[in-house]
Design an enzyme around this catalytic site. Structure first.
Site, mmCIF file in Angstrom:
data_model
loop_
_atom_site.group_PDB
_atom_site.id
_atom_site.type_symbol
_atom_site.label_atom_id
_atom_site.label_comp_id
_atom_site.label_asym_id
_atom_site.label_seq_id
_atom_site.Cartn_x
_atom_site.Cartn_y
_atom_site.Cartn_z
ATOM 1 N N ASN A 1 -5.951 -0.031 5.880
ATOM 2 C CA ASN A 1 -4.700 -0.249 5.156
ATOM 3 C C ASN A 1 -3.976 -1.505 5.642
ATOM 4 O O ASN A 1 -2.850 -1.769 5.229
ATOM 5 C CB ASN A 1 -3.770 0.960 5.334
ATOM 6 C CG ASN A 1 -4.367 2.220 4.739
ATOM 7 O OD1 ASN A 1 -5.024 2.174 3.711
ATOM 8 N ND2 ASN A 1 -4.149 3.346 5.402
ATOM 9 N N HIS B 1 2.124 11.975 -1.756
ATOM 10 C CA HIS B 1 1.544 12.097 -0.414
ATOM 11 C C HIS B 1 1.986 13.381 0.301
ATOM 12 O O HIS B 1 3.102 13.870 0.091
ATOM 13 C CB HIS B 1 1.997 10.882 0.399
ATOM 14 C CG HIS B 1 1.268 10.686 1.689
ATOM 15 N ND1 HIS B 1 1.749 11.158 2.886
ATOM 16 C CD2 HIS B 1 0.105 10.058 1.967
ATOM 17 C CE1 HIS B 1 0.918 10.815 3.851
ATOM 18 N NE2 HIS B 1 -0.088 10.144 3.319
ATOM 19 N N GLU C 1 5.466 7.605 -5.598
ATOM 20 C CA GLU C 1 4.966 6.474 -4.815
ATOM 21 C C GLU C 1 4.992 5.244 -5.715
ATOM 22 O O GLU C 1 4.853 5.379 -6.934
ATOM 23 C CB GLU C 1 3.536 6.757 -4.330
ATOM 24 C CG GLU C 1 3.469 7.935 -3.381
ATOM 25 C CD GLU C 1 2.061 8.264 -2.894
ATOM 26 O OE1 GLU C 1 1.186 7.381 -2.879
ATOM 27 O OE2 GLU C 1 1.843 9.425 -2.513
ATOM 28 N N SER D 1 -1.661 6.147 -3.120
ATOM 29 C CA SER D 1 -2.512 5.871 -1.974
ATOM 30 C C SER D 1 -3.995 6.086 -2.246
ATOM 31 O O SER D 1 -4.827 5.381 -1.698
ATOM 32 C CB SER D 1 -2.081 6.724 -0.788
ATOM 33 O OG SER D 1 -2.127 8.092 -1.116
ATOM 34 N N ASP E 1 8.251 5.817 -2.473
ATOM 35 C CA ASP E 1 7.463 5.654 -1.253
ATOM 36 C C ASP E 1 6.566 4.437 -1.472
ATOM 37 O O ASP E 1 5.647 4.468 -2.282
ATOM 38 C CB ASP E 1 6.642 6.926 -1.021
ATOM 39 C CG ASP E 1 5.725 6.823 0.188
ATOM 40 O OD1 ASP E 1 5.334 5.687 0.557
ATOM 41 O OD2 ASP E 1 5.374 7.869 0.763
ATOM 42 N N HIS F 1 2.067 1.815 0.239
ATOM 43 C CA HIS F 1 0.926 0.947 -0.095
ATOM 44 C C HIS F 1 1.333 -0.299 -0.867
ATOM 45 O O HIS F 1 0.486 -1.010 -1.399
ATOM 46 C CB HIS F 1 -0.141 1.747 -0.837
ATOM 47 C CG HIS F 1 -0.738 2.801 0.035
ATOM 48 N ND1 HIS F 1 -1.763 2.549 0.913
ATOM 49 C CD2 HIS F 1 -0.399 4.102 0.218
ATOM 50 C CE1 HIS F 1 -2.044 3.646 1.580
ATOM 51 N NE2 HIS F 1 -1.236 4.603 1.182
ATOM 52 N N LYS G 1 1.062 -0.133 7.520
ATOM 53 C CA LYS G 1 -0.038 -0.557 6.643
ATOM 54 C C LYS G 1 0.003 -2.071 6.448
ATOM 55 O O LYS G 1 -0.440 -2.787 7.321
ATOM 56 C CB LYS G 1 0.019 0.259 5.357
ATOM 57 C CG LYS G 1 -0.380 1.700 5.686
ATOM 58 C CD LYS G 1 -0.128 2.716 4.638
ATOM 59 C CE LYS G 1 -0.557 4.089 5.164
ATOM 60 N NZ LYS G 1 -0.023 5.200 4.390
HETATM 61 C C1 LIG Z 1 0.418 6.460 4.990
HETATM 62 C C2 LIG Z 1 1.453 7.028 4.116
HETATM 63 C C3 LIG Z 1 2.642 7.532 4.644
HETATM 64 C C4 LIG Z 1 2.866 7.688 6.127
HETATM 65 O O1 LIG Z 1 3.081 6.490 6.744
HETATM 66 P P1 LIG Z 1 2.762 6.360 8.329
HETATM 67 O O2 LIG Z 1 3.574 5.205 8.758
HETATM 68 O O3 LIG Z 1 1.295 6.164 8.436
HETATM 69 O O4 LIG Z 1 3.205 7.655 8.940
HETATM 70 C C5 LIG Z 1 3.607 7.950 3.764
HETATM 71 N N1 LIG Z 1 3.417 7.899 2.433
HETATM 72 C C6 LIG Z 1 2.277 7.432 1.894
HETATM 73 C C7 LIG Z 1 2.132 7.392 0.419
HETATM 74 C C8 LIG Z 1 1.257 6.992 2.720
HETATM 75 O O5 LIG Z 1 0.115 6.567 2.185
#
Ligand SMILES: *Cc1c(COP(=O)(O)O)cnc(C)c1O
Length: 373
Positions: free
Chosen positions: A48, A134, A178, A182, A207, A210, A229
Site C-alpha cells: 500500500n 472496512h 470509503e 480497499s 475513509d 487508499h 499507506k
Molecule cells: C488500512 C485501512 C484502514 C486502517 O488504517 P491503518 O493506518 O492501517 O490502521 C482504515 N480504513 C481502510 C479503508 C483501510 O484500508
C-alpha cells in the site's frame, strides 16, 4: 489451569480445515518495488506504499533526525506529555492539505475510525455504511451502540431508501463510505451521497485510506485517512472543522487512552506530505500503471491504483497467487472474511515504483498462465 490451549487447538483446526488459518511471511524490502520473501526476490504488487514514499531518502532522513532530536518513543499519551512539537506541524500541514480548518492525528487509521465514530454516535443514533466498508469502520459503528445499516455498494439510491425508512426514528445520523475501496479499487459517488445527506439531515464521513492525498470533490464533515499507506509512515487522522477536532481530542477514547506516536513516525509523515507537494508527477503514476494493466487484459478501466482480479474460490485464488509467485511476482490472494464469499481475488496494487516493463512482464505471465480467464 483451564485448558486454554486445548480449546484454541480446536478452533485452529477448524480454521485450517476451512483454509482460513493465516500465516505470517517474513518480507524484507529491497530497492524499488522488490522484496525478499522465502529466499526469493519478488516484485511486490501487494504494497500500500503506493508512492514509494516509505523509501524516499528525505523521508528516511527526517525520521532519523527526529530520533536524534526527540528519542525513540513519545513516552506518554498526547494529553499528558506525549505531544511532541512535530504533532502540531503535521496537523497544520494535514489540515492545509485537505483544505479543512483542523486535523487530529491518531495512533493508526484503525484507531481514528473507531475513535471518531464512537465519539460522534451513540445508542439512539443511526449509522449507514457502505456494504464493503472496512472492518474498522464496522468495529467503530458496533462499539458506538448506534443502529448500523449497510447500503448496497456505491448505491446512493439504496442509501436514500434506508434513510427514508429509518432516519426519522433516530437522533443523529452518520453516513460512512470509503473514497477508494480497499479491495475493489472503485470510487464512491460522493456528490450523490452529499446531496442525500443534506436532504435527510445526516453527516457524511469518508475513509480516504487508499486515496493518494487528493482533495475530495464535495465538502465532507468528517474526513478520516491514514498515514500508513500512500504516506509511507504510520498513523491515522481526522480532518474537519476546528470544533470537530476540539471535540474529538476530548472524547475519542482511542485518542485519549493510548501513547502518542513515535517522533520519527510523525517526522516521516511531515516529510511525506512535502514529497507529495514537491513531486506531483509521482501521484499520477500508480493510476497510469493500473490503466496499462486493465487495458491490456480487457478489464474495466482502473478507477484507482488498486485492481481486483476476481477468481471466485479461495483455493483457485491461492493457486493463482502461487503461480504468480513462481514467476517472480508477489500478488496476495484476498479471501473471506476480508471479501464476500465466492469473490476471492488477486488484488494488484500499482505503485510509482513499478517500471513500464514490470507491468508488461506481469501482463505476459497472466495471459500465458490464463489467470482469471
Ligand atoms: C488500512 C485501512 C484502514 C486502517 O488504517 P491503518 O493506518 O492501517 O490502521 C482504515 N480504513 C481502510 C479503508 C483501510 O484500508
Amino acid at each position: 489451569m483451564p485448558a486454554l490451549d486445548a480449546t484454541l487447538q480446536q478452533k485452529i483446526a477448524r480454521l485450517e480445515a476451512e483454509q482460513r488459518l493465516r500465516r505470517l511471511h517474513e518480507t524484507a524490502v529491497e530497492e524499488g518495488a522488490w522484496v525478499m520473501r522465502g529466499g526469493r526476490r519478488l516484485l511486490n504488487f501487494s504494497s500500500n506504499d503506493y508512492l514509494g514514499i516509505s523509501q524516499h531518502p528525505q523521508v528516511k532522513a527526517a525520521a532519523q533526525g527526529a530520533v536524534g532530536r526527540y528519542g525513540a518513543g513519545a513516552g506518554a499519551s498526547r494529553l499528558v506529555t506525549g505531544n511532541h512539537p512535530l504533532y502540531a506541524e503535521l496537523e497544520t500541514a494535514l489540515a492545509r492539505h485537505k483544505s479543512t480548518e483542523a486535523a487530529l492525528v491518531f495512533g493508526s487509521g484503525y484507531l481514528a475510525n473507531v475513535g471518531a465514530i464512537t465519539a460522534l454516535m451513540g445508542r439512539s443514533d443511526l449509522i449507514l455504511a457502505d456494504k464493503l466498508a472496512h472492518a474498522c469502520i464496522l468495529d467503530g459503528a458496533r462499539l458506538s451502540g448506534a443502529k448500523l445499516l449497510r447500503f448496497a455498494h456505491n448505491d446512493a439510491a439504496d442509501c436514500a431508501r434506508l434513510l427514508a425508512a429509518h432516519r426519522a426514528s433516530h437522533g443523529q445520523c452518520l453516513v460512512i463510505t470509503e473514497t477508494v475501496f480497499s479491495m475493489d479499487g472503485d470510487t464512491a459517488p460522493l456528490a450523490d451521497l452529499r446531496t442525500i445527506c443534506d436532504q435527510y439531515d445526516a453527516w457524511l464521513m469518508t475513509d480516504d485510506a487508499h486515496g493518494l492525498g487528493q482533495l475530495l470533490p464535495v465538502p465532507v464533515e468528517v474526513q478520516m485517512g491514514t498515514l500508513s499507506k500512500a504516506f509511507g509512515a504510520y498513523g491515522g487522522y481526522v480532518c474537519g472543522s476546528s470544533t470537530l477536532i476540539r471535540y474529538l481530542a476530548s472524547s475519542a477514547r482511542s485518542f485519549i487512552f493510548t501513547t502518542g506516536l513515535p517522533p520519527a513516525t510523525i517526522a516521516a509523515a511531515i516529510a511525506a506530505l512535502k514529497v507529495m507537494h514537491n513531486e506531483p508527477e509521482r501521484l499520477r503514476i500508480p493510476l497510469q500503471r493500473a490503466r496499462q494493466f486493465t487495458d491490456a487484459l480487457g478489464l474495466p478501466p482502473a478507477q484507482s491504483q488498486i485492481v481486483p482480479l476476481v477468481i471466485g474460490s479461495e483455493e483457485q485464488a491461492l493457486k493463482a497467487s502461487q503461480r504468480l509467485e513462481e514467476a517472480g511476482f508477489l500478488v496476495s490472494a484476498i479471501r473471506p472474511p476480508t471479501v464476500p464469499e465466492g469473490t476471492s481475488r488477486l488484488r494488484f496494487s500499482f505503485s510509482s515504483l513499478h517500471e513500464d516493463c514490470d507491468i508488461s512482464n506481469l501482463i505476459k505471465v497472466i495471459k500465458n498462465e490464463n489467470i482469471g480467464a
